[in-house]
Scaffold this motif. Sequence first.
Motif, PDB file in Angstrom:
ATOM      1  N   MET A 105      -1.896 -11.760   3.649  1.00 51.70           N
ATOM      2  CA  MET A 105      -1.554 -10.605   4.540  1.00 51.70           C
ATOM      3  C   MET A 105      -2.324  -9.508   3.963  1.00 51.70           C
ATOM      4  SD  MET A 105       1.202  -9.187   7.121  1.00 51.70           S
ATOM      5  CE  MET A 105       2.167  -8.769   5.657  1.00 51.70           C
ATOM      6  N   PRO A 106      -3.403  -8.794   4.400  1.00 49.87           N
ATOM      7  CA  PRO A 106      -3.916  -7.567   3.632  1.00 49.87           C
ATOM      8  C   PRO A 106      -2.971  -6.447   4.059  1.00 49.87           C
ATOM      9  CG  PRO A 106      -5.438  -8.153   5.591  1.00 49.87           C
ATOM     10  CD  PRO A 106      -4.392  -9.317   5.466  1.00 49.87           C
ATOM     11  N   ASN A 107      -2.170  -5.825   3.278  1.00 51.42           N
ATOM     12  CA  ASN A 107      -1.360  -4.742   3.701  1.00 51.42           C
ATOM     13  C   ASN A 107      -0.496  -4.212   2.596  1.00 51.42           C
ATOM     14  OD1 ASN A 107      -0.088  -3.305   5.753  1.00 51.42           O
ATOM     15  ND2 ASN A 107       0.223  -5.134   7.137  1.00 51.42           N
ATOM     16  N   ALA A 108       0.277  -3.260   2.856  1.00 49.83           N
ATOM     17  CA  ALA A 108       0.910  -2.452   1.763  1.00 49.83           C
ATOM     18  C   ALA A 108       2.227  -1.495   2.470  1.00 49.83           C
ATOM     19  CB  ALA A 108       0.016  -1.450   1.168  1.00 49.83           C
ATOM     20  N   PHE A 109       3.247  -1.398   1.525  1.00 48.65           N
ATOM     21  CA  PHE A 109       4.269  -0.615   2.103  1.00 48.65           C
ATOM     22  C   PHE A 109       4.861   0.219   1.089  1.00 48.65           C
ATOM     23  CE2 PHE A 109       6.196  -4.598   1.038  1.00 48.65           C
ATOM     24  CZ  PHE A 109       7.092  -4.227   0.136  1.00 48.65           C
ATOM     25  N   ALA A 110       5.667   1.121   1.549  1.00 46.05           N
ATOM     26  CA  ALA A 110       6.448   2.115   0.409  1.00 46.05           C
ATOM     27  C   ALA A 110       7.983   1.938   0.881  1.00 46.05           C
ATOM     28  CB  ALA A 110       6.161   3.462   0.479  1.00 46.05           C
ATOM     29  N   THR A 111       8.986   1.736  -0.119  1.00 47.46           N
ATOM     30  CA  THR A 111      10.297   1.748   0.149  1.00 47.46           C
ATOM     31  C   THR A 111      10.893   2.547  -0.942  1.00 47.46           C
ATOM     32  OG1 THR A 111      12.011   0.424   0.751  1.00 47.46           O
ATOM     33  CG2 THR A 111      10.873  -0.473  -0.891  1.00 47.46           C
ATOM     34  N   VAL A 120       6.116   1.323  -4.372  1.00 45.19           N
ATOM     35  CA  VAL A 120       4.786   1.068  -3.397  1.00 45.19           C
ATOM     36  C   VAL A 120       4.516  -0.344  -3.848  1.00 45.19           C
ATOM     37  CG1 VAL A 120       4.129   3.446  -3.249  1.00 45.19           C
ATOM     38  CG2 VAL A 120       3.243   1.994  -5.116  1.00 45.19           C
ATOM     39  N   CYS A 121       4.136  -1.078  -2.805  1.00 42.16           N
ATOM     40  CA  CYS A 121       3.788  -2.521  -2.946  1.00 42.16           C
ATOM     41  C   CYS A 121       2.511  -2.781  -2.210  1.00 42.16           C
ATOM     42  CB  CYS A 121       4.970  -3.459  -2.460  1.00 42.16           C
ATOM     43  SG  CYS A 121       4.827  -5.225  -2.431  1.00 42.16           S
ATOM     44  N   VAL A 122       1.855  -3.541  -2.576  1.00 39.84           N
ATOM     45  CA  VAL A 122       0.467  -4.100  -1.932  1.00 39.84           C
ATOM     46  C   VAL A 122       0.396  -5.402  -2.249  1.00 39.84           C
ATOM     47  CG1 VAL A 122      -0.836  -2.029  -2.689  1.00 39.84           C
ATOM     48  CG2 VAL A 122      -0.904  -4.050  -4.138  1.00 39.84           C
ATOM     49  N   THR A 123      -0.227  -6.141  -1.287  1.00 39.82           N
ATOM     50  CA  THR A 123      -0.276  -7.713  -1.279  1.00 39.82           C
ATOM     51  C   THR A 123      -1.483  -8.009  -1.877  1.00 39.82           C
ATOM     52  OG1 THR A 123      -1.480  -7.739   0.797  1.00 39.82           O
ATOM     53  CG2 THR A 123       0.940  -7.869   1.151  1.00 39.82           C
ATOM     54  N   THR A 124      -1.277  -9.545  -2.525  1.00 42.37           N
ATOM     55  CA  THR A 124      -2.454  -9.836  -3.244  1.00 42.37           C
ATOM     56  C   THR A 124      -3.892 -10.094  -2.097  1.00 42.37           C
ATOM     57  OG1 THR A 124      -1.861 -12.270  -2.670  1.00 42.37           O
ATOM     58  CG2 THR A 124      -1.166 -11.233  -4.868  1.00 42.37           C
ATOM     59  N   GLY A 125      -3.371 -10.253  -0.972  1.00 40.25           N
ATOM     60  CA  GLY A 125      -4.602 -10.256   0.191  1.00 40.25           C
ATOM     61  C   GLY A 125      -5.136  -8.976   0.311  1.00 40.25           C
ATOM     62  N   LEU A 126      -4.547  -7.633   0.143  1.00 40.53           N
ATOM     63  CA  LEU A 126      -5.083  -6.493   0.491  1.00 40.53           C
ATOM     64  C   LEU A 126      -5.874  -6.382  -0.923  1.00 40.53           C
ATOM     65  CD1 LEU A 126      -5.122  -3.827   1.638  1.00 40.53           C
ATOM     66  CD2 LEU A 126      -3.288  -3.102  -0.081  1.00 40.53           C
ATOM     67  N   LEU A 127      -5.843  -6.638  -2.367  1.00 38.81           N
ATOM     68  CA  LEU A 127      -6.432  -6.605  -3.425  1.00 38.81           C
ATOM     69  C   LEU A 127      -7.605  -7.150  -3.377  1.00 38.81           C
ATOM     70  CD1 LEU A 127      -3.425  -6.610  -6.070  1.00 38.81           C
ATOM     71  CD2 LEU A 127      -4.571  -4.569  -5.121  1.00 38.81           C
TER      72      LEU A 127
END
Length: 308
Positions: A105-111, A120-127
Amino acid sequence: MARTRFAADRGLTNRMLTTMFLLGLVYVVFIAAMVAAGVQWWLILLVVVGFFLFQFFGSERMALYSMNARVVSPEEAPALHGVVDRLCAMADMPKPKVAIAHSDMPNAFATGHSRKKALVCVTTGLLRRLEPERDPAELEAVLAHELSHVAHRDVAVMTIASTLGILAGFVSRFALQFAFVGGRGNNNNGGALLGLAVILVSAIVYAVSFLLIRVLSRYRELAADRGAAQLTGRPSALASALTKISGEMGRIPTGDLRKAEPINAFFLVPAFAKRRGISLAQLFATHPPLEQRLEQLARISADLGRGA
């Protein structure tokens, strides 16, 4: 209070304060109803504080676990860390931890509950889809959006705002179960009426807080888009990334999307996109429609062009 170079957003601040004030009024009614139902005030306080601390300090671990993510070092992800380093220098803010989630899933989020304890986190799908090695502009825009959330303490505010609403939902659910299971064979009409009153108040508190938090969530996404566009000076890069990610999201298997649903509100783009147009479902959405986000970025781009 430590400041960053992310532009102050008075609209976001005013909406946060208004939402918190309205939620405070709703929660006073909820707590008063619980006390009237015979629940000790100190027990309510203990449960609320415990639940809040669990959410406040455990959000990072829960998000990482639900997304099968792990923190990575600069040696493991040099390109990703390079973008984060550059943005943090531009924003004059502490560098958060950087994580990668193994998801298509291409996405990212912060917590994180503070700027110094953020992630901050990104998915391998986004990269894979944004290809930062070829052109880092889109990934830079996405990460600037997430850093804007960190700079404005969105995660902490949303955690505080949602605590009693979630608790009210639990109370309503358990009271309803007790009414149908534990209350069988009980002829105490007064107790039954009191139980129904607790269910009704809890349900109303949950519904009102749910809607208020959704309004705040949608606006904070627009505010983060603005912050990212103003910091990077390239609104078109974020618009391109949003369009690309939203288009790809429809190709992701539903099962994979449901695994990520618990932290849907923290994503750059919602895992489950809403239909176009104004509908009742939009009242429950955590994110504004893609069209609204793109229109805002187009206006910012035009303003930047006039100011050049």
